[in-house]
Design a protein around this motif. Structure first.
Motif, PDB file in Angstrom:
ATOM      1  N   ASP A  27       0.812  -1.210   0.000  1.00 14.65           N
ATOM      2  CA  ASP A  27       0.000   0.000   0.000  1.00 14.65           C
ATOM      3  C   ASP A  27       0.849   1.265   0.000  1.00 14.65           C
ATOM      4  O   ASP A  27       0.333   2.351  -0.244  1.00 14.65           O
ATOM      5  N   SER A  28       2.151   1.144   0.269  1.00 16.30           N
ATOM      6  CA  SER A  28       3.028   2.315   0.190  1.00 16.30           C
ATOM      7  C   SER A  28       3.504   2.596  -1.226  1.00 16.30           C
ATOM      8  O   SER A  28       4.221   3.560  -1.447  1.00 16.30           O
ATOM      9  N   GLY A  29       3.133   1.751  -2.195  1.00 12.87           N
ATOM     10  CA  GLY A  29       3.539   1.968  -3.584  1.00 12.87           C
ATOM     11  C   GLY A  29       4.765   1.173  -4.000  1.00 12.87           C
ATOM     12  O   GLY A  29       5.151   1.197  -5.160  1.00 12.87           O
ATOM     13  N   ARG A  30       5.416   0.459  -3.067  1.00  7.30           N
ATOM     14  CA  ARG A  30       6.607  -0.326  -3.415  1.00  7.30           C
ATOM     15  C   ARG A  30       6.191  -1.583  -4.168  1.00  7.30           C
ATOM     16  O   ARG A  30       5.280  -2.284  -3.774  1.00  7.30           O
ATOM     17  N   VAL A  31       6.879  -1.866  -5.285  1.00  5.57           N
ATOM     18  CA  VAL A  31       6.543  -2.992  -6.161  1.00  5.57           C
ATOM     19  C   VAL A  31       7.759  -3.901  -6.273  1.00  5.57           C
ATOM     20  O   VAL A  31       8.876  -3.439  -6.504  1.00  5.57           O
ATOM     21  N   ALA A  32       7.538  -5.211  -6.088  1.00  6.32           N
ATOM     22  CA  ALA A  32       8.581  -6.220  -6.276  1.00  6.32           C
ATOM     23  C   ALA A  32       8.074  -7.222  -7.300  1.00  6.32           C
ATOM     24  O   ALA A  32       6.968  -7.735  -7.187  1.00  6.32           O
ATOM     25  N   GLU A  33       8.893  -7.506  -8.311  1.00  6.40           N
ATOM     26  CA  GLU A  33       8.495  -8.413  -9.397  1.00  6.40           C
ATOM     27  C   GLU A  33       9.682  -9.269  -9.770  1.00  6.40           C
ATOM     28  O   GLU A  33      10.755  -8.746 -10.084  1.00  6.40           O
ATOM     29  N   GLU A  34       9.541 -10.599  -9.712  1.00  4.76           N
ATOM     30  CA  GLU A  34      10.650 -11.486 -10.038  1.00  4.76           C
ATOM     31  C   GLU A  34      10.128 -12.887 -10.322  1.00  4.76           C
ATOM     32  O   GLU A  34       8.967 -13.206 -10.065  1.00  4.76           O
ATOM     33  N   LEU A  35      11.039 -13.722 -10.879  1.00  4.29           N
ATOM     34  CA  LEU A  35      10.738 -15.131 -11.150  1.00  4.29           C
ATOM     35  C   LEU A  35      11.386 -15.959 -10.048  1.00  4.29           C
ATOM     36  O   LEU A  35      12.606 -16.067  -9.982  1.00  4.29           O
ATOM     37  N   LEU A  36      10.579 -16.509  -9.144  1.00  5.21           N
ATOM     38  CA  LEU A  36      11.092 -17.269  -8.010  1.00  5.21           C
ATOM     39  C   LEU A  36      11.454 -18.688  -8.455  1.00  5.21           C
ATOM     40  O   LEU A  36      10.623 -19.374  -9.059  1.00  5.21           O
ATOM     41  N   PRO A  37      12.673 -19.164  -8.162  1.00  6.28           N
ATOM     42  CA  PRO A  37      12.977 -20.572  -8.433  1.00  6.28           C
ATOM     43  C   PRO A  37      12.324 -21.473  -7.397  1.00  6.28           C
ATOM     44  O   PRO A  37      11.881 -21.021  -6.339  1.00  6.28           O
ATOM     45  N   ALA A  38      12.257 -22.750  -7.709  1.00  2.66           N
ATOM     46  CA  ALA A  38      11.636 -23.701  -6.786  1.00  2.66           C
ATOM     47  C   ALA A  38      12.416 -23.737  -5.474  1.00  2.66           C
ATOM     48  O   ALA A  38      13.638 -23.784  -5.454  1.00  2.66           O
ATOM     49  N   GLY A  39      11.690 -23.691  -4.352  1.00  4.42           N
ATOM     50  CA  GLY A  39      12.307 -23.724  -3.031  1.00  4.42           C
ATOM     51  C   GLY A  39      12.627 -22.357  -2.459  1.00  4.42           C
ATOM     52  O   GLY A  39      12.957 -22.257  -1.286  1.00  4.42           O
ATOM     53  N   ALA A  40      12.554 -21.286  -3.270  1.00  2.00           N
ATOM     54  CA  ALA A  40      12.870 -19.944  -2.775  1.00  2.00           C
ATOM     55  C   ALA A  40      11.669 -19.381  -2.022  1.00  2.00           C
ATOM     56  O   ALA A  40      10.525 -19.746  -2.266  1.00  2.00           O
ATOM     57  N   SER A  41      11.972 -18.488  -1.086  1.00  2.35           N
ATOM     58  CA  SER A  41      10.914 -17.823  -0.318  1.00  2.35           C
ATOM     59  C   SER A  41      11.245 -16.352  -0.191  1.00  2.35           C
ATOM     60  O   SER A  41      12.418 -15.977  -0.136  1.00  2.35           O
ATOM     61  N   ARG A  42      10.219 -15.523  -0.158  1.00  2.00           N
ATOM     62  CA  ARG A  42      10.371 -14.070  -0.035  1.00  2.00           C
ATOM     63  C   ARG A  42       9.377 -13.567   1.018  1.00  2.00           C
ATOM     64  O   ARG A  42       8.357 -14.199   1.287  1.00  2.00           O
ATOM     65  N   GLU A  43       9.712 -12.423   1.622  1.00  2.00           N
ATOM     66  CA  GLU A  43       8.876 -11.856   2.685  1.00  2.00           C
ATOM     67  C   GLU A  43       8.695 -10.372   2.441  1.00  2.00           C
ATOM     68  O   GLU A  43       9.659  -9.668   2.086  1.00  2.00           O
ATOM     69  N   TRP A  44       7.476  -9.869   2.596  1.00  2.00           N
ATOM     70  CA  TRP A  44       7.154  -8.448   2.445  1.00  2.00           C
ATOM     71  C   TRP A  44       6.303  -8.008   3.637  1.00  2.00           C
ATOM     72  O   TRP A  44       5.595  -8.819   4.253  1.00  2.00           O
ATOM     73  N   THR A  45       6.368  -6.708   3.935  1.00  2.00           N
ATOM     74  CA  THR A  45       5.545  -6.121   4.986  1.00  2.00           C
ATOM     75  C   THR A  45       4.821  -4.907   4.428  1.00  2.00           C
ATOM     76  O   THR A  45       5.326  -4.227   3.522  1.00  2.00           O
ATOM     77  N   ALA A  46       3.639  -4.632   4.950  1.00  2.00           N
ATOM     78  CA  ALA A  46       2.838  -3.494   4.530  1.00  2.00           C
ATOM     79  C   ALA A  46       2.029  -3.020   5.722  1.00  2.00           C
ATOM     80  O   ALA A  46       1.879  -3.725   6.733  1.00  2.00           O
ATOM     81  N   GLU A  47       1.517  -1.806   5.598  1.00  2.00           N
ATOM     82  CA  GLU A  47       0.711  -1.267   6.680  1.00  2.00           C
ATOM     83  C   GLU A  47      -0.682  -1.904   6.709  1.00  2.00           C
ATOM     84  O   GLU A  47      -1.171  -2.318   7.749  1.00  2.00           O
ATOM     85  N   ARG A  48      -1.317  -2.034   5.498  1.00  2.00           N
ATOM     86  CA  ARG A  48      -2.713  -2.498   5.488  1.00  2.00           C
ATOM     87  C   ARG A  48      -2.953  -3.654   4.525  1.00  2.00           C
ATOM     88  O   ARG A  48      -3.637  -4.595   4.868  1.00  2.00           O
ATOM     89  N   ARG A  49      -2.372  -3.612   3.301  1.00  2.00           N
ATOM     90  CA  ARG A  49      -2.747  -4.642   2.339  1.00  2.00           C
ATOM     91  C   ARG A  49      -1.662  -4.831   1.300  1.00  2.00           C
ATOM     92  O   ARG A  49      -0.730  -4.030   1.174  1.00  2.00           O
ATOM     93  N   PHE A  50      -1.787  -5.925   0.523  1.00  2.00           N
ATOM     94  CA  PHE A  50      -0.921  -6.249  -0.604  1.00  2.00           C
ATOM     95  C   PHE A  50      -1.796  -6.477  -1.841  1.00  2.00           C
ATOM     96  O   PHE A  50      -2.959  -6.897  -1.730  1.00  2.00           O
ATOM     97  N   LEU A  51      -1.224  -6.219  -3.022  1.00  2.00           N
ATOM     98  CA  LEU A  51      -1.820  -6.621  -4.303  1.00  2.00           C
ATOM     99  C   LEU A  51      -0.866  -7.621  -4.934  1.00  2.00           C
ATOM    100  O   LEU A  51       0.276  -7.280  -5.260  1.00  2.00           O
ATOM    101  N   VAL A  52      -1.309  -8.870  -5.110  1.00  2.00           N
ATOM    102  CA  VAL A  52      -0.436  -9.966  -5.529  1.00  2.00           C
ATOM    103  C   VAL A  52      -0.894 -10.467  -6.894  1.00  2.00           C
ATOM    104  O   VAL A  52      -2.093 -10.694  -7.118  1.00  2.00           O
ATOM    105  N   THR A  53       0.076 -10.636  -7.821  1.00  2.00           N
ATOM    106  CA  THR A  53      -0.167 -11.255  -9.131  1.00  2.00           C
ATOM    107  C   THR A  53       0.760 -12.454  -9.252  1.00  2.00           C
ATOM    108  O   THR A  53       1.975 -12.325  -9.060  1.00  2.00           O
ATOM    109  N   VAL A  54       0.206 -13.627  -9.561  1.00  2.00           N
ATOM    110  CA  VAL A  54       0.961 -14.881  -9.601  1.00  2.00           C
ATOM    111  C   VAL A  54       0.763 -15.519 -10.967  1.00  2.00           C
ATOM    112  O   VAL A  54      -0.373 -15.598 -11.475  1.00  2.00           O
ATOM    113  N   GLY A  55       1.852 -15.980 -11.599  1.00  2.00           N
ATOM    114  CA  GLY A  55       1.758 -16.623 -12.902  1.00  2.00           C
ATOM    115  C   GLY A  55       1.471 -18.106 -12.825  1.00  2.00           C
ATOM    116  O   GLY A  55       1.111 -18.705 -13.840  1.00  2.00           O
ATOM    117  N   ASN A  56       1.638 -18.738 -11.670  1.00  2.00           N
ATOM    118  CA  ASN A  56       1.392 -20.177 -11.517  1.00  2.00           C
ATOM    119  C   ASN A  56       0.773 -20.371 -10.137  1.00  2.00           C
ATOM    120  O   ASN A  56       1.478 -20.477  -9.137  1.00  2.00           O
TER     121      ASN A  56
END
Length: 305
Positions: A240-269
């Protein structure tokens, strides 16, 4: 209901014929599959430049055919032929680069290195010969003579008097008094003691500063999202702060994000990721290959404004 499949049709014409035969619209398809309508239009118009990487395009085609309840294999085969033809045309249109004579360049570099190495060996040989010629001459003209060692003179002056601990002797009865023999009395020798050097106090050592209490880390946002990839999956997360992260995650990888109120998530698989929101695992987003567009987390009814 079976329909006549256009065997020679291109990808766009084939997909459009399937949709028109089923009576479906792009708006309904985009709403059901969560694939952007502009991507669906690009598929039917064969505008590959407006589409993402091939792994996502294949997911779009599977979602397109799944909505129409058709097998995606013919459409995927047409896409592979179309993508290969476009790549070949692009390679043919690109002018070839001017070839460089790497063999000649390597030969020239090798000769230069050999020349530098030879000059270095010659200079080292000359310096060794010069040092070997001058060393005996110096040794003959300047013989080294050693003088006999003279022991240092003892210091002149009265030795300091040091007190030694004594143990008291047992008291014995005094012997019979013997008169001293007459003779000249020896002069008394004054005993002097050397002044002791003043004690030097060691320098005062300042005590180490007391450790400060650790300042607590700033509190993170109110929402915490953890994504773990089960398969290679493209993902896009916007806070909700406007920060955007976009990448191709390999199998077994994990990522973590924090926000004040909400996230907008787009997933290809959708079936290739696991989501955890605020320490609570979320249910599966869908089967493998499904594209999820702008999924709001937490859901609007769970996070009121």
């Amino acid at each position: 209901m079976e329909h006549a499949e256009p065997g020679g049709a291109s990808l766009g014409a084939y997909l459009r014929s399937l949709r028109e035969a089923k009576g479906g619209s792009l708006e309904d398809m985009a709403r059901s599959t969560r694939v952007g309508i502009r991507h669906l239009e690009a598929l039917e118009d064969e505008r590959l430049i407006d589409l993402p990487s091939p792994v996502f395009v294949r997911g779009f085609i599977r979602a397109y055919c799944g909505f129409l309840r058709e097998t995606p294999d013919p459409a995927l085969a047409r896409y592979e032929r179309l993508a290969g033809a476009r790549a070949a045309a692009h390679a043919a249109a690109t002018p070839p680069r001017a070839s460089t004579n790497w063999a000649m360049s390597s030969l020239v570099v090798g000769l230069v290195l050999l020349l530098i190495l030879g000059l270095g060996l010659v200079l080292v040989n000359l310096s060794v010969r010069r040092s070997s010629v001058t060393s005996p001459a110096i040794a003959r003209t300047e013989p080294v003579t050693t003088a006999p060692a003279v022991p240092p003179a003892p210091p002149v002056g009265p030795a300091p008097v040091t007190a030694r601990p004594t143990t008291p002797a047992p008291v014995a009865p005094p012997p019979a008094a013997v008169p001293p023999a007459p003779g000249p009395a020896a002069p008394a020798v004054p005993v002097t003691t050397a002044p002791l050097p003043p004690s030097v106090a060691p320098p005062a050592v300042a005590p180490p500063p007391a450790p400060r209490a650790a300042v607590g880390a700033p509190a993170l946002g109110g929402q915490r999202l953890v994504v773990r990839a089960l398969e290679p999956t493209w993902i896009r997360v916007q806070t909700d702060s406007g920060r955007v992260a976009e990448e191709l995650l390999p199998a077994g990888a994990s990522r973590e994000w924090t926000a004040e109120r909400r996230f907008l998530v787009t997933v290809g698989n959708a079936g290739g990721v696991e989501l955890t929101l605020n320490g609570k695992a979320l249910p599966s987003l869908g089967p493998k290959g499904t594209v999820i567009q702008r999924l709001e987390l937490p859901a609007p009814d769970a996070n009121p404004s």
